[in-house]
Design a protein around this motif. Structure first.
Motif, PDB file in Angstrom:
ATOM      1  N   GLY A 120     -59.115 -41.085  28.706  1.00  0.00           N
ATOM      2  CA  GLY A 120     -57.880 -41.357  27.967  1.00  0.00           C
ATOM      3  C   GLY A 120     -57.155 -40.124  27.491  1.00  0.00           C
ATOM      4  O   GLY A 120     -56.172 -40.229  26.751  1.00  0.00           O
ATOM      5  N   ARG A 121     -57.588 -38.985  27.928  1.00  0.00           N
ATOM      6  CA  ARG A 121     -56.977 -37.725  27.465  1.00  0.00           C
ATOM      7  C   ARG A 121     -55.497 -37.676  27.840  1.00  0.00           C
ATOM      8  O   ARG A 121     -55.118 -37.885  28.995  1.00  0.00           O
ATOM      9  CB  ARG A 121     -57.704 -36.537  28.073  1.00  0.00           C
ATOM     10  N   GLY A 122     -54.657 -37.408  26.853  1.00  0.00           N
ATOM     11  CA  GLY A 122     -53.219 -37.285  27.089  1.00  0.00           C
ATOM     12  C   GLY A 122     -52.481 -38.601  27.169  1.00  0.00           C
ATOM     13  O   GLY A 122     -51.263 -38.605  27.360  1.00  0.00           O
ATOM     14  N   VAL A 123     -53.188 -39.731  27.002  1.00  0.00           N
ATOM     15  CA  VAL A 123     -52.542 -41.038  27.084  1.00  0.00           C
ATOM     16  C   VAL A 123     -52.057 -41.445  25.693  1.00  0.00           C
ATOM     17  O   VAL A 123     -52.852 -41.582  24.764  1.00  0.00           O
ATOM     18  CB  VAL A 123     -53.516 -42.117  27.627  1.00  0.00           C
ATOM     19  N   MET A 124     -50.762 -41.625  25.542  1.00  0.00           N
ATOM     20  CA  MET A 124     -50.216 -42.105  24.281  1.00  0.00           C
ATOM     21  C   MET A 124     -50.087 -43.624  24.338  1.00  0.00           C
ATOM     22  O   MET A 124     -50.216 -44.240  25.385  1.00  0.00           O
ATOM     23  CB  MET A 124     -48.856 -41.455  24.020  1.00  0.00           C
ATOM     24  N   GLY A 125     -49.794 -44.214  23.179  1.00  0.00           N
ATOM     25  CA  GLY A 125     -49.727 -45.664  23.116  1.00  0.00           C
ATOM     26  C   GLY A 125     -51.085 -46.236  22.768  1.00  0.00           C
ATOM     27  O   GLY A 125     -51.882 -45.622  22.056  1.00  0.00           O
ATOM     28  N   THR A 126     -51.393 -47.418  23.281  1.00  0.00           N
ATOM     29  CA  THR A 126     -52.619 -48.138  22.920  1.00  0.00           C
ATOM     30  C   THR A 126     -53.659 -48.019  24.027  1.00  0.00           C
ATOM     31  O   THR A 126     -53.407 -48.376  25.177  1.00  0.00           O
ATOM     32  CB  THR A 126     -52.309 -49.628  22.667  1.00  0.00           C
ATOM     33  N   VAL A 127     -54.821 -47.503  23.650  1.00  0.00           N
ATOM     34  CA  VAL A 127     -55.959 -47.382  24.562  1.00  0.00           C
ATOM     35  C   VAL A 127     -57.086 -48.247  24.026  1.00  0.00           C
ATOM     36  O   VAL A 127     -57.411 -48.186  22.838  1.00  0.00           O
ATOM     37  CB  VAL A 127     -56.436 -45.919  24.678  1.00  0.00           C
ATOM     38  N   SER A 138     -66.337 -52.286  21.474  1.00  0.00           N
ATOM     39  CA  SER A 138     -64.906 -52.034  21.666  1.00  0.00           C
ATOM     40  C   SER A 138     -64.417 -50.951  20.718  1.00  0.00           C
ATOM     41  O   SER A 138     -64.943 -50.780  19.619  1.00  0.00           O
ATOM     42  CB  SER A 138     -64.098 -53.321  21.443  1.00  0.00           C
ATOM     43  N   ALA A 139     -63.409 -50.229  21.178  1.00  0.00           N
ATOM     44  CA  ALA A 139     -62.713 -49.257  20.342  1.00  0.00           C
ATOM     45  C   ALA A 139     -61.226 -49.368  20.646  1.00  0.00           C
ATOM     46  O   ALA A 139     -60.826 -49.418  21.818  1.00  0.00           O
ATOM     47  CB  ALA A 139     -63.205 -47.841  20.618  1.00  0.00           C
ATOM     48  N   LEU A 140     -60.407 -49.394  19.610  1.00  0.00           N
ATOM     49  CA  LEU A 140     -58.960 -49.496  19.744  1.00  0.00           C
ATOM     50  C   LEU A 140     -58.345 -48.214  19.200  1.00  0.00           C
ATOM     51  O   LEU A 140     -58.564 -47.855  18.039  1.00  0.00           O
ATOM     52  CB  LEU A 140     -58.438 -50.706  18.976  1.00  0.00           C
ATOM     53  N   ILE A 141     -57.580 -47.541  20.036  1.00  0.00           N
ATOM     54  CA  ILE A 141     -56.995 -46.251  19.668  1.00  0.00           C
ATOM     55  C   ILE A 141     -55.507 -46.292  19.959  1.00  0.00           C
ATOM     56  O   ILE A 141     -55.086 -46.686  21.058  1.00  0.00           O
ATOM     57  CB  ILE A 141     -57.670 -45.109  20.446  1.00  0.00           C
ATOM     58  N   HIS A 142     -54.703 -45.894  18.968  1.00  0.00           N
ATOM     59  CA  HIS A 142     -53.254 -45.863  19.140  1.00  0.00           C
ATOM     60  C   HIS A 142     -52.749 -44.467  18.837  1.00  0.00           C
ATOM     61  O   HIS A 142     -52.945 -43.939  17.741  1.00  0.00           O
ATOM     62  CB  HIS A 142     -52.564 -46.874  18.226  1.00  0.00           C
ATOM     63  N   ASP A 143     -52.103 -43.855  19.829  1.00  0.00           N
ATOM     64  CA  ASP A 143     -51.599 -42.481  19.707  1.00  0.00           C
ATOM     65  C   ASP A 143     -52.672 -41.546  19.162  1.00  0.00           C
ATOM     66  O   ASP A 143     -52.421 -40.692  18.300  1.00  0.00           O
ATOM     67  CB  ASP A 143     -50.355 -42.437  18.821  1.00  0.00           C
ATOM     68  N   GLY A 144     -53.889 -41.710  19.660  1.00  0.00           N
ATOM     69  CA  GLY A 144     -54.990 -40.833  19.291  1.00  0.00           C
ATOM     70  C   GLY A 144     -55.706 -41.198  18.013  1.00  0.00           C
ATOM     71  O   GLY A 144     -56.707 -40.561  17.671  1.00  0.00           O
ATOM     72  N   HIS A 191     -57.388 -61.926  28.628  1.00  0.00           N
ATOM     73  CA  HIS A 191     -57.210 -62.435  27.265  1.00  0.00           C
ATOM     74  C   HIS A 191     -56.855 -61.278  26.312  1.00  0.00           C
ATOM     75  O   HIS A 191     -55.935 -61.388  25.496  1.00  0.00           O
ATOM     76  CB  HIS A 191     -58.492 -63.132  26.823  1.00  0.00           C
ATOM     77  N   LEU A 192     -57.562 -60.162  26.433  1.00  0.00           N
ATOM     78  CA  LEU A 192     -57.274 -58.992  25.605  1.00  0.00           C
ATOM     79  C   LEU A 192     -55.890 -58.425  25.908  1.00  0.00           C
ATOM     80  O   LEU A 192     -55.165 -57.991  25.005  1.00  0.00           O
ATOM     81  CB  LEU A 192     -58.335 -57.921  25.827  1.00  0.00           C
ATOM     82  N   GLU A 193     -55.526 -58.424  27.181  1.00  0.00           N
ATOM     83  CA  GLU A 193     -54.204 -57.928  27.563  1.00  0.00           C
ATOM     84  C   GLU A 193     -53.105 -58.784  26.938  1.00  0.00           C
ATOM     85  O   GLU A 193     -52.091 -58.263  26.452  1.00  0.00           O
ATOM     86  CB  GLU A 193     -54.070 -57.924  29.081  1.00  0.00           C
ATOM     87  N   LEU A 194     -53.305 -60.092  26.915  1.00  0.00           N
ATOM     88  CA  LEU A 194     -52.334 -60.994  26.300  1.00  0.00           C
ATOM     89  C   LEU A 194     -52.195 -60.707  24.805  1.00  0.00           C
ATOM     90  O   LEU A 194     -51.086 -60.723  24.257  1.00  0.00           O
ATOM     91  CB  LEU A 194     -52.781 -62.445  26.513  1.00  0.00           C
ATOM     92  N   LEU A 195     -53.315 -60.425  24.137  1.00  0.00           N
ATOM     93  CA  LEU A 195     -53.304 -60.220  22.695  1.00  0.00           C
ATOM     94  C   LEU A 195     -52.790 -58.847  22.277  1.00  0.00           C
ATOM     95  O   LEU A 195     -52.099 -58.722  21.259  1.00  0.00           O
ATOM     96  CB  LEU A 195     -54.718 -60.414  22.131  1.00  0.00           C
ATOM     97  N   PHE A 196     -53.108 -57.799  23.050  1.00  0.00           N
ATOM     98  CA  PHE A 196     -52.865 -56.430  22.582  1.00  0.00           C
ATOM     99  C   PHE A 196     -51.983 -55.580  23.500  1.00  0.00           C
ATOM    100  O   PHE A 196     -51.532 -54.516  23.074  1.00  0.00           O
ATOM    101  CB  PHE A 196     -54.201 -55.702  22.396  1.00  0.00           C
ATOM    102  N   SER A 197     -51.758 -55.992  24.731  1.00  0.00           N
ATOM    103  CA  SER A 197     -50.939 -55.232  25.686  1.00  0.00           C
ATOM    104  C   SER A 197     -51.285 -53.746  25.705  1.00  0.00           C
ATOM    105  O   SER A 197     -50.420 -52.883  25.528  1.00  0.00           O
ATOM    106  CB  SER A 197     -49.450 -55.402  25.358  1.00  0.00           C
TER     107      SER A 197
END
Length: 268
Positions: A120-127, A138-144, A191-197
């Motif tokens: 995920g290096r350099g990826v902005m937004g939601t990872v 699970s881990a949810l990361i937004h803009d690092g 299902h996760l994609e629908l909820l969190f995009s």
């Protein structure tokens, strides 16, 4: 301090290594000790103390835990002894090792490491990082920035927790081939994609080593998906990253209090 000891508590083994927290690379060989049967707090504490003594590094230590960790307390214990629930584990390990020690959820640690140094290096937004093993972490990361303790493996799916149906343990238990297993995982991911995009899914755990078996069969709408890059080192690296950040914050001390005005108010 750049080099910090990271320790990863797993179901079968507890492993540690010194980590260069500026590069995400291990600064020495990993050392692994089998997880004591039942994973009771006192037994795990003894192994963590043994690892700290083995490496002999000064300063803070980061440790992962397979459950919810909030302000140093372990609040769940899905795959370990129930005595962990409500335990001040930071204090337990700090006393046992004589080091400032900080605990973090294992999937959160892996997600931090992958976001900064891995897939995920350099990826902005939601990872969204998902680890498939005994359960689904699970881990949810937004803009690092990490949103801790998400526990998406416990989402209700097909009348049961998702990890009971789509984890790697479920694959082995139900004798599924890779194509059959990823068909289940696709339902979960959709299902996760629908909820969190999420902009990116990162898939870790033991299955990341065999991505060629299942990656061609992934079916998503908008999100990208990649296997984890750091694999078994991710938890160790993420634990060390977190400990380094917290130790630096403690060294800086508390924020200064606002100065009072002559009338007893505070200056803006």
């Amino acid at each position: 301090m750049t080099v910090i000891l990271g320790i990863d508590i797993g179901g079968s083994g507890i492993k540690g290594a010194p980590v260069n927290t500026r590069t995400g690379e291990l600064a020495g060989e990993r050392y692994r000790i089998p997880t004591p049967p039942g994973a009771r707090p006192d037994d795990v504490k003894a192994v963590v103390a043994q690892l700290v003594e083995h490496f002999g590094l000064p300063g803070a230590v980061g440790v992962t835990f397979p459950g919810i960790v909030q302000h140093g307390r372990t609040l769940s214990a899905a795959n370990v002894d129930p005595d962990w629930i409500g335990l001040d584990a930071d204090a337990l390990f700090t006393e046992a090792t004589g080091h400032e020690l900080h605990l973090i959820n294992d999937a959160d640690a892996a997600g931090l490491a992958e976001a900064q140094f891995g897939a995920g290096r350099g990826v902005m937004g939601t990872v969204m990082m998902l680890t498939f093993g005994t359960g689904i972490g699970s881990a949810l990361i937004h803009d690092g920035k990490l949103v801790p303790n998400t526990e998406f493996g416990h989402l209700w799916l097909r009348e049961k927790h998702a990890e009971d149906w789509a984890s790697d343990r479920a694959r082995e238990r139900d004798d599924l081939n890779w194509k059959q297993w990823i068909k289940r995982v696709n339902k979960y991911l959709q299902h996760l994609e629908l909820l969190f995009s999420p902009d990116l899914f990162i898939i870790g755990g033991g299955v990341s080593k065999r991505a060629d078996k299942w990656l061609p069969h992934v079916e998503l709408g908008r999100s990208r998906l990649v296997p984890a890059a750091l694999q078994n080192e991710a938890g160790i690296v993420g634990a060390a990253m977190m400990a380094a950040e917290l130790a630096a914050g403690h060294a800086a001390g508390p924020a200064p209090k606002p100065a009072k005005t002559a009338k007893g108010g505070t200056k803006k």
